[in-house]
Scaffold this motif. Structure first.
Motif, PDB file in Angstrom:
ATOM      1  N   THR A 294       7.281  -2.294  -4.478  1.00 34.60           N
ATOM      2  CA  THR A 294       7.763  -1.473  -3.625  1.00 34.60           C
ATOM      3  C   THR A 294       7.904  -2.624  -2.575  1.00 34.60           C
ATOM      4  O   THR A 294       8.669  -1.789  -1.472  1.00 34.60           O
TER       5      THR A 294
ATOM      6  N   GLY B  25      -2.484   3.906  -0.667  1.00 39.76           N
ATOM      7  CA  GLY B  25      -2.220   5.085  -1.988  1.00 39.76           C
ATOM      8  C   GLY B  25      -1.702   4.059  -3.405  1.00 39.76           C
ATOM      9  O   GLY B  25      -2.361   4.483  -4.068  1.00 39.76           O
ATOM     10  N   LEU B  26      -0.604   3.132  -2.844  1.00 36.81           N
ATOM     11  CA  LEU B  26      -0.557   2.716  -3.936  1.00 36.81           C
ATOM     12  C   LEU B  26      -1.580   1.672  -4.593  1.00 36.81           C
ATOM     13  O   LEU B  26      -2.057   1.128  -6.050  1.00 36.81           O
TER      14      LEU B  26
ATOM     15  N   GLY C 264      -0.470   4.045   4.472  1.00 33.03           N
ATOM     16  CA  GLY C 264      -0.612   5.581   3.977  1.00 33.03           C
ATOM     17  C   GLY C 264       0.394   5.385   2.978  1.00 33.03           C
ATOM     18  O   GLY C 264      -0.455   5.738   1.323  1.00 33.03           O
ATOM     19  N   LEU C 265       1.649   4.953   2.974  1.00 34.03           N
ATOM     20  CA  LEU C 265       2.023   4.557   1.211  1.00 34.03           C
ATOM     21  C   LEU C 265       1.438   3.272   0.039  1.00 34.03           C
ATOM     22  O   LEU C 265       1.242   3.291  -0.846  1.00 34.03           O
ATOM     23  N   PHE C 266       0.932   2.599   0.653  1.00 34.49           N
ATOM     24  CA  PHE C 266       0.718   1.289   0.649  1.00 34.49           C
ATOM     25  C   PHE C 266      -0.834   1.639  -0.494  1.00 34.49           C
ATOM     26  O   PHE C 266      -1.628   0.578  -1.355  1.00 34.49           O
TER      27      PHE C 266
ATOM     28  N   GLN D 247      11.467  -1.371  -0.327  1.00 34.45           N
ATOM     29  CA  GLN D 247      11.312  -0.293   0.398  1.00 34.45           C
ATOM     30  C   GLN D 247      12.020  -0.621   2.103  1.00 34.45           C
ATOM     31  O   GLN D 247      12.633  -0.101   2.976  1.00 34.45           O
ATOM     32  N   HIS D 248      11.639  -2.150   1.902  1.00 35.98           N
ATOM     33  CA  HIS D 248      11.397  -2.316   3.846  1.00 35.98           C
ATOM     34  C   HIS D 248      12.830  -3.575   4.256  1.00 35.98           C
ATOM     35  O   HIS D 248      12.507  -4.774   4.916  1.00 35.98           O
TER      36      HIS D 248
ATOM     37  N   THR E  86      -0.082  -3.630   3.933  1.00 39.42           N
ATOM     38  CA  THR E  86      -0.832  -2.699   4.193  1.00 39.42           C
ATOM     39  C   THR E  86      -0.738  -2.281   5.826  1.00 39.42           C
ATOM     40  O   THR E  86      -1.547  -1.413   6.270  1.00 39.42           O
TER      41      THR E  86
ATOM     42  N   ASP F  77       3.137   0.003   6.573  1.00 37.31           N
ATOM     43  CA  ASP F  77       2.741   1.668   6.201  1.00 37.31           C
ATOM     44  C   ASP F  77       1.691   1.790   5.324  1.00 37.31           C
ATOM     45  O   ASP F  77       1.323   1.981   3.752  1.00 37.31           O
TER      46      ASP F  77
END
Length: 502
Positions: free
Chosen positions: A306, A294-295, A290-292, A310-311, A285, A288
């Motif tokens: 994820t 949303g997840l 925004g992405l997480f 991605q990281h 959190t 990223d």
């Protein structure tokens, strides 16, 4: 590279499990590893009891959403269960030299109590093992970037775990636990180290979580919130004690002393290590938002995999998913074995009096295959989260099995009539409230079931007896509680159709 690493790891795990199977010569080897496991292996296998899908995906996702208050059941209740169970089984039940908890219920009460509570225990595993199978499907789906669907991954994972568990039993489970927990601890700590570098350090993540209220543990001053909090804690802490997999892991130790110390150490390690996946998932959190975020709203169980995909570099991904597979496979194999052994020993065996040890071993293996197929069907047709599937699994044993077990061990006046009243009354009241009121009531249904179970045990034991005492060959004197005293003194008892000397 990631996919091939996972394939190699799976093949190696199956190989180790099948090698252990060559050391299985009888039912006792299969069910409790011959009761010869040393301290390091007992510690590892107790630690592995819950460090699977629940700890890696379920607990971490719940913490990101609800904070420490949301994970009171696990790891707080779960780790306390391992410690309490280790001391209890090591001091009270280890010297009985029995294969299952059902054997204790038969010796302490009678055949009816044995069958009733064994069925409760077996049913409780349906959701628990399904959660592990569901997590395997999730891992295979993520690792292959969707090439393997989650349902196909569940089928593949169930087949792999079933292979070495069916042949090697508890011995395969224990050896693989020891190997896999080493992979888990090293892998998770390595990933946590990499992720902390992306966030600016551990203190940054901890301070952010504290500012967001994620480290608040106790509920607010609302009676409903406190009761829900206590219900979640007690369901895992006490409802998980009368479970066959916990019993098998503890009593597989080579001595009562090893059983106690190994369980306490395993429970403490489990509690401490559960914070590692929580830390990794919450770090997402910050990395990223925004992405997480949303997840979290869509499917919070995807946050951790994820983030890693991605990281982190491919090598780190291989380490992470190897560790995750190790955790889930070690957890699912034991929880697949436990209900199958209990059902074979305490339900099926009575229909085949005089069955040989070799034939009984075949019966246990066949039962594992049948239970695995049932669990797979359930996992493929449920939409419940991994955390909820696990948390709900122990409500039935809290309401129907905990009181007969503990009162039977510690209260001399507990009788068969009291045990039946406790089990039937506890389960019936829990189900009734669950169906009619659900979570909307002030008192959680499982707490009502636990209270009714206690009242049933006390009232049923003190009122005039209408249910007969245990069979004479299971009694010692006029008091059925004395069976524990005489077992500790070194007397012979019969487990199933086989005599055992203590």
């Amino acid at each position: 590279m990631l996919v091939w690493f996972v394939v190699i790891y799976l093949v190696a795990s199956i190989g180790i499990g099948l090698y252990a199977a060559t050391r299985v010569h009888n039912a006792k080897d299969f069910a409790v590893a011959g009761r010869r496991l040393p301290m390091p292996v007992v510690t590892a296998t107790v630690f592995a009891t819950w460090f699977g899908a629940e700890a890696v995906f379920g607990v971490s996702a719940t913490f990101v959403k609800d904070g420490l208050r949301g994970v009171v059941a696990d790891p707080f209740g779960a780790s306390m269960c391992l410690i309490i169970a280790g001391v209890f089984y090591g001091t009270k039940l280890y010297k009985l030299n029995v294969l299952t908890l059902g054997d204790f219920f038969r010796m302490r009460y009678n055949r009816t109590v044995e069958v009733l509570i064994t069925l409760c225990i077996v049913i409780s595993y349906l959701g628990w093992v399904s959660a592990q199978i569901k997590a395997l499907g999730l891992v295979f789906n993520v690792v292959t970037d969707g090439a393997v669907s989650q349902p196909a991954g569940m089928i593949l994972g169930a087949a792999i775990v079933l292979t070495y568990t069916t042949f090697g039993g508890m011995l395969s489970v224990a050896i693989l636990d020891f190997v896999q927990m080493s992979v888990v601890m090293g892998g998770m700590l390595y990933i946590a180290y990499l992720i902390s570098g992306l966030t600016g350090g551990v203190d940054v993540v901890v301070n952010h979580a504290a500012a967001a209220g994620k480290l608040d543990f106790f509920p607010r001053a609302s009676a409903a919130e406190w009761l829900a909090f206590l219900a979640a804690w007690l369901t895992m802490m006490l409802g998980s004690i009368p479970q066959q997999d916990v019993f098998q892991r503890v009593t597989s130790a080579k001595s009562a002393k090893v059983a106690i110390y190994g369980s306490v150490l395993g429970g403490v390690l489990y509690f401490a290590f559960c914070f590692v996946p929580m830390f990794i998932a919450y770090s997402a959190t910050l990395i990223d938002p925004g992405l997480f975020n949303g997840l979290i709203e869509a499917d919070s169980q995807l946050v951790l995999p994820t983030l890693v995909l991605q990281h982190t570099p491919v090598f780190a991904q291989a380490i992470f998913f190897g560790a995750v597979l190790a955790a889930i496979m070690s957890c699912s194999s034991a929880t697949l074995l436990a209900p199958s052994v209990a059902f074979s020993e305490n339900i099926l065996r009575a229909f085949y009096p005089g069955i040989s040890d070799r034939a009984f071993l075949r019966m246990m293996r066949f039962t594992i295959v049948c239970f695995a197929c049932t669990v797979l069907v359930f996992a493929l047709n449920t939409n419940a989260s991994i955390f909820k599937m696990v948390e709900n699994a122990y409500k039935i044993t809290l309401a129907g099995a905990f009181v007969p077990l503990f009162f039977g061990a510690f209260w001399r006046r507990a009788t068969t009539q009291g045990a039946l009243a406790a089990s039937i009354g506890g389960i019936s009241s829990w189900l009734l409230v669950e169906l009619l009121v659900g979570e909307a009531g002030l008192v959680p249904p499982q707490l009502i079931g636990l209270g009714v179970s206690m009242l049933g045990m006390v009232a049923g034991s003190l009122l005039p007896q209408r249910v007969g005492r245990p069979a004479p060959h299971l009694q010692h004197g006029s008091d059925p509680h004395a069976v524990l005293h005489h077992a500790a003194a070194g007397e012979t008892h019969h487990v199933g159709s086989q005599p055992h000397r203590h």
